[in-house]
Write an enzyme that holds these catalytic residues in place. Structure first.
Site, mmCIF file in Angstrom:
data_model
loop_
_atom_site.group_PDB
_atom_site.id
_atom_site.type_symbol
_atom_site.label_atom_id
_atom_site.label_comp_id
_atom_site.label_asym_id
_atom_site.label_seq_id
_atom_site.Cartn_x
_atom_site.Cartn_y
_atom_site.Cartn_z
ATOM 1 N N ARG A 1 0.820 -1.209 0.000
ATOM 2 C CA ARG A 1 0.000 0.000 0.000
ATOM 3 C C ARG A 1 0.864 1.275 0.000
ATOM 4 O O ARG A 1 0.389 2.337 -0.340
ATOM 5 C CB ARG A 1 -0.902 0.030 1.242
ATOM 6 C CG ARG A 1 -2.016 -0.991 1.223
ATOM 7 C CD ARG A 1 -3.058 -0.631 2.251
ATOM 8 N NE ARG A 1 -2.568 -0.699 3.614
ATOM 9 C CZ ARG A 1 -2.736 -1.750 4.417
ATOM 10 N NH1 ARG A 1 -3.391 -2.802 3.991
ATOM 11 N NH2 ARG A 1 -2.267 -1.750 5.646
ATOM 12 N N ARG B 1 8.092 6.550 -5.004
ATOM 13 C CA ARG B 1 7.956 7.528 -6.087
ATOM 14 C C ARG B 1 9.320 7.908 -6.668
ATOM 15 O O ARG B 1 10.263 8.127 -5.917
ATOM 16 C CB ARG B 1 7.273 8.798 -5.568
ATOM 17 C CG ARG B 1 5.900 8.529 -4.994
ATOM 18 C CD ARG B 1 5.177 9.858 -4.735
ATOM 19 N NE ARG B 1 3.919 9.600 -4.054
ATOM 20 C CZ ARG B 1 3.583 10.121 -2.878
ATOM 21 N NH1 ARG B 1 4.402 10.950 -2.250
ATOM 22 N NH2 ARG B 1 2.425 9.836 -2.333
ATOM 23 N N ARG C 1 -2.513 -3.904 18.966
ATOM 24 C CA ARG C 1 -1.389 -3.117 19.476
ATOM 25 C C ARG C 1 -1.984 -1.889 20.147
ATOM 26 O O ARG C 1 -2.981 -1.323 19.667
ATOM 27 C CB ARG C 1 -0.472 -2.658 18.333
ATOM 28 C CG ARG C 1 0.173 -3.770 17.587
ATOM 29 C CD ARG C 1 1.193 -4.538 18.391
ATOM 30 N NE ARG C 1 2.425 -3.784 18.592
ATOM 31 C CZ ARG C 1 3.417 -4.207 19.381
ATOM 32 N NH1 ARG C 1 3.298 -5.342 20.062
ATOM 33 N NH2 ARG C 1 4.513 -3.485 19.492
ATOM 34 N N ARG D 1 7.590 7.484 16.717
ATOM 35 C CA ARG D 1 7.515 8.809 16.090
ATOM 36 C C ARG D 1 7.253 9.876 17.146
ATOM 37 O O ARG D 1 6.847 9.559 18.272
ATOM 38 C CB ARG D 1 6.439 8.855 15.012
ATOM 39 C CG ARG D 1 5.048 8.486 15.476
ATOM 40 C CD ARG D 1 4.060 8.524 14.301
ATOM 41 N NE ARG D 1 2.740 8.109 14.729
ATOM 42 C CZ ARG D 1 1.646 8.118 13.969
ATOM 43 N NH1 ARG D 1 1.731 8.523 12.724
ATOM 44 N NH2 ARG D 1 0.481 7.739 14.432
ATOM 45 N N GLU E 1 5.614 8.623 20.753
ATOM 46 C CA GLU E 1 4.646 7.524 20.609
ATOM 47 C C GLU E 1 5.351 6.172 20.685
ATOM 48 O O GLU E 1 6.302 5.929 19.947
ATOM 49 C CB GLU E 1 3.937 7.705 19.262
ATOM 50 C CG GLU E 1 2.838 6.716 19.010
ATOM 51 C CD GLU E 1 2.072 7.052 17.716
ATOM 52 O OE1 GLU E 1 1.852 8.237 17.396
ATOM 53 O OE2 GLU E 1 1.705 6.094 17.022
ATOM 54 N N TYR F 1 -8.620 -2.139 10.661
ATOM 55 C CA TYR F 1 -8.143 -0.753 10.603
ATOM 56 C C TYR F 1 -8.933 -0.070 9.494
ATOM 57 O O TYR F 1 -8.910 -0.513 8.342
ATOM 58 C CB TYR F 1 -6.631 -0.660 10.305
ATOM 59 C CG TYR F 1 -6.252 0.800 10.185
ATOM 60 C CD1 TYR F 1 -5.921 1.542 11.310
ATOM 61 C CD2 TYR F 1 -6.355 1.467 8.966
ATOM 62 C CE1 TYR F 1 -5.671 2.902 11.224
ATOM 63 C CE2 TYR F 1 -6.115 2.830 8.873
ATOM 64 C CZ TYR F 1 -5.771 3.530 10.008
ATOM 65 O OH TYR F 1 -5.545 4.878 9.930
ATOM 66 N N ASP G 1 -9.776 3.953 7.903
ATOM 67 C CA ASP G 1 -9.603 5.397 7.988
ATOM 68 C C ASP G 1 -10.952 6.068 8.239
ATOM 69 O O ASP G 1 -12.010 5.463 8.059
ATOM 70 C CB ASP G 1 -8.976 5.918 6.682
ATOM 71 C CG ASP G 1 -7.453 5.782 6.688
ATOM 72 O OD1 ASP G 1 -6.850 5.928 7.773
ATOM 73 O OD2 ASP G 1 -6.875 5.541 5.619
HETATM 74 C C1 LIG Z 1 -3.012 6.071 15.902
HETATM 75 C C2 LIG Z 1 -4.092 6.194 14.852
HETATM 76 C C3 LIG Z 1 -4.015 7.181 13.902
HETATM 77 C C4 LIG Z 1 -5.012 7.310 12.941
HETATM 78 N N1 LIG Z 1 -4.876 8.282 12.000
HETATM 79 C C5 LIG Z 1 -5.813 8.415 11.049
HETATM 80 C C6 LIG Z 1 -5.673 9.404 10.040
HETATM 81 O O1 LIG Z 1 -4.681 10.155 9.998
HETATM 82 N N2 LIG Z 1 -6.653 9.497 9.098
HETATM 83 C C7 LIG Z 1 -7.758 8.687 9.101
HETATM 84 O O2 LIG Z 1 -8.621 8.832 8.234
HETATM 85 N N3 LIG Z 1 -7.917 7.735 10.064
HETATM 86 C C8 LIG Z 1 -6.978 7.581 11.039
HETATM 87 N N4 LIG Z 1 -7.137 6.629 12.002
HETATM 88 C C9 LIG Z 1 -8.375 5.805 12.019
HETATM 89 C C10 LIG Z 1 -9.497 6.454 12.882
HETATM 90 O O3 LIG Z 1 -9.067 6.576 14.209
HETATM 91 C C11 LIG Z 1 -10.754 5.579 12.772
HETATM 92 O O4 LIG Z 1 -11.194 5.591 11.441
HETATM 93 C C12 LIG Z 1 -11.920 6.038 13.659
HETATM 94 O O5 LIG Z 1 -11.540 6.312 14.965
HETATM 95 C C13 LIG Z 1 -12.991 4.958 13.693
HETATM 96 O O6 LIG Z 1 -14.125 5.438 14.402
HETATM 97 P P1 LIG Z 1 -15.075 4.449 15.192
HETATM 98 O O7 LIG Z 1 -16.238 5.267 15.639
HETATM 99 O O8 LIG Z 1 -15.344 3.227 14.411
HETATM 100 O O9 LIG Z 1 -14.216 3.958 16.466
HETATM 101 P P2 LIG Z 1 -13.700 4.769 17.720
HETATM 102 O O10 LIG Z 1 -13.264 6.124 17.327
HETATM 103 O O11 LIG Z 1 -12.703 3.891 18.404
HETATM 104 O O12 LIG Z 1 -14.987 4.903 18.664
HETATM 105 C C14 LIG Z 1 -15.498 3.827 19.410
HETATM 106 C C15 LIG Z 1 -15.990 4.387 20.748
HETATM 107 O O13 LIG Z 1 -16.725 3.356 21.442
HETATM 108 C C16 LIG Z 1 -16.510 3.486 22.827
HETATM 109 N N5 LIG Z 1 -16.801 2.176 23.439
HETATM 110 C C17 LIG Z 1 -16.281 0.989 23.059
HETATM 111 N N6 LIG Z 1 -16.833 -0.012 23.797
HETATM 112 C C18 LIG Z 1 -17.720 0.573 24.645
HETATM 113 C C19 LIG Z 1 -18.601 0.058 25.647
HETATM 114 N N7 LIG Z 1 -18.719 -1.256 25.888
HETATM 115 N N8 LIG Z 1 -19.368 0.943 26.357
HETATM 116 C C20 LIG Z 1 -19.279 2.276 26.100
HETATM 117 N N9 LIG Z 1 -18.470 2.814 25.158
HETATM 118 C C21 LIG Z 1 -17.701 1.970 24.436
HETATM 119 C C22 LIG Z 1 -15.044 3.893 22.919
HETATM 120 O O14 LIG Z 1 -14.805 4.572 24.136
HETATM 121 C C23 LIG Z 1 -14.877 4.816 21.692
HETATM 122 O O15 LIG Z 1 -15.044 6.170 22.052
HETATM 123 C C24 LIG Z 1 -6.126 6.428 12.943
HETATM 124 C C25 LIG Z 1 -6.190 5.412 13.889
HETATM 125 C C26 LIG Z 1 -5.168 5.266 14.825
HETATM 126 C C27 LIG Z 1 -5.235 4.129 15.802
#
Ligand SMILES: Cc1cc2nc3c(=O)[nH]c(=O)nc-3n(C[C@H](O)[C@H](O)[C@H](O)COP(=O)(O)OP(=O)(O)OC[C@H]3O[C@@H](n4cnc5c(N)ncnc54)[C@H](O)[C@@H]3O)c2cc1C
Length: 385
Positions: free
Chosen positions: A173, A177, A248, A278, A301, A349, A351
């Site tokens: 992925r 370049r 992780r 990083r 991090e 994973y 985005d």
């Molecule tokens: C380090 C990192 C960097 C990233 N950088 C990018 C980026 O640059 N660009 C990009 O597009 N995407 C990025 N992402 C991906 C992005 O974080 C995700 O796409 C996004 O957070 C997914 O949203 P979600 O709502 O599915 O999950 P989450 O944001 O994880 O939300 C889930 C929520 O559920 C809650 N929860 C879980 N279980 C329970 C429970 N039993 N009771 C009550 N609450 C609960 C949690 O507290 C959490 O707040 C990154 C991810 C990581 C790990």
């Protein structure tokens, strides 16, 4: 028919699904165990410096999906942001992802595109026709020296396993370049919200039929709803009773400096002797927002195996995890009254743009099932695909 929903999780997945159901006249309670909405995209002002920080790691919004981009723009102002990443290796700074500048810096050359291609053609392992793992993929792309400098140590730190145990697809992925384009992403829209991601998610959740309850876990609730949308970890929904899916986790070590510490948002550290992967300097994610003090807040991090009390960040999805996931998915399909969504609900994973697109799809699937008076499926997206 009006129904009552409990949406577990106030990240992008939960918020987008909640909004859609509320706009279709349903009653929605959104709960999150954290004391803020936003999930892992949460942003907040650092109390010492006033800088907008990305509490759970740096987030840059990038997409080609017009529908998704216009959706987020409905709820907040998106500021164009071109993401660039630097990497420190053996005391020198390089441009990432690997481009013509990186190649010339690394080999001390002044090559043009076709000469650089010829150089790498000599360096790469021509005998690896079908790379079977991450290491073979890297060796067949850039050869031994660049693999060792940029990928080997970094990957071992990030994943805690040998690059030979990781799939080749991770590296496929990444771009390579033969020009000076150092943009990390190639998407049409690349932006960061002026008032942070949490500002956008709060607005998505701000609708008459939505009640938000923070600081509360799903497990501690005793009420009942017509349907639950669960965006938490799928194994947690089943009390981890057949085992835990591997993740992780990340530790962020905060430190402060006066002024500008590194001149860029993200500096990778590829050497294995450096324990962190990083350093993020948050002020560079909002160059439009330079009011407040001259202080700068940074995160070192660190990546490690996720324990029972840690925040799950990156799903590992190797052979053992895939087998366990299959069992949880079968159980989810056999359970009525709950739909699993989002990165944790589907153990992938994804985005932010994919998260939003999939959440829209899940909401549509739910409305269709209600309209057709059929059972609401457990997934809009097959986690095993
Ligand atoms: C380090 C990192 C960097 C990233 N950088 C990018 C980026 O640059 N660009 C990009 O597009 N995407 C990025 N992402 C991906 C992005 O974080 C995700 O796409 C996004 O957070 C997914 O949203 P979600 O709502 O599915 O999950 P989450 O944001 O994880 O939300 C889930 C929520 O559920 C809650 N929860 C879980 N279980 C329970 C429970 N039993 N009771 C009550 N609450 C609960 C949690 O507290 C959490 O707040 C990154 C991810 C990581 C790990």
């Amino acid at each position: 028919m009006q129904m009552s929903f409990c949406i577990v999780g106030a990240g992008f997945s939960g918020a987008v699904i909640a909004r859609s159901l509320a706009e279709n006249g349903h009653k929605v309670v959104v709960i999150d165990e954290r004391t803020h909405p936003g999930g892992n995209c949460h942003t907040e002002r650092d109390p010492k410096t006033g800088v907008m920080i990305h509490r759970y790691g740096p987030h840059i919004f990038h997409t080609d999906n017009e529908n998704v981009y216009s959706y987020v723009c409905r709820f907040g102002e998106m500021m164009p942001f071109r993401h660039r990443v630097m990497a420190t290796v053996q005391g020198r700074v390089y441009s990432m992802p690997i481009n013509l500048l990186t190649i010339n810096q690394f080999f001390g050359t002044t090559l043009g595109p076709s000469e650089a291609r010829e150089l790498l053609a000599r360096k790469r392992r021509a005998d690896i026709a079908q790379p079977a793992n991450f290491e073979e993929q890297a060796l067949s792309m850039v050869g031994e020296e660049m693999y060792r400098a940029f990928f080997r140590g970094y990957t071992r730190k990030q994943w805690g396993i040998e690059p030979t145990e990781l799939p080749a697809s991770i590296l496929k992925r990444l771009p390579l370049r033969f020009n000076y384009d150092d943009s990390y992403f190639a998407h049409k829209y690349q932006a960061i919200p002026r008032n942070g991601y949490t500002g956008i998610i709060e607005k998505i959740l701000d609708a008459p039929n939505i009640e938000v309850r923070l600081g509360c876990t799903f497990e501690q609730l005793s009420e009942s709803w017509d349907h639950v949308v669960y965006t938490g970890p799928i194994d947690r929904f089943f009390s981890f009773d057949i085992g835990r899916l591997g993740y992780r986790t990340l530790d962020f070590e905060t430190f402060y400096v006066e002024g500008d510490a590194q001149g860029t948002a993200i500096m990778n550290y590829c050497d294995e002797q450096v324990p962190y992967t990083r350093i993020t300097e948050h002020r560079h994610f909002s160059p439009w927002d330079q009011s407040g003090t001259d202080g700068s807040v940074l995160y070192r991090e660190y990546s490690r195996a996720c324990g029972a009390d840690d925040i799950p960040y990156y799903p590992i999805r190797l052979v053992n995890e895939q087998a366990l996931l299959r069992q949880y998915v079968e159980r989810a399909r056999a359970t009525t009254g709950v739909t699993f969504a989002g990165r944790l609900g589907t153990y992938r994973y994804i985005d932010m743009d994919v998260t939003i697109a999939e959440a829209m799809k899940a909401a549509e699937m739910i409305q269709t099932a209600i309209a057709q008076r059929t059972a609401i499926p457990a997934f809009a997206i097959d986690p095993l695909s």
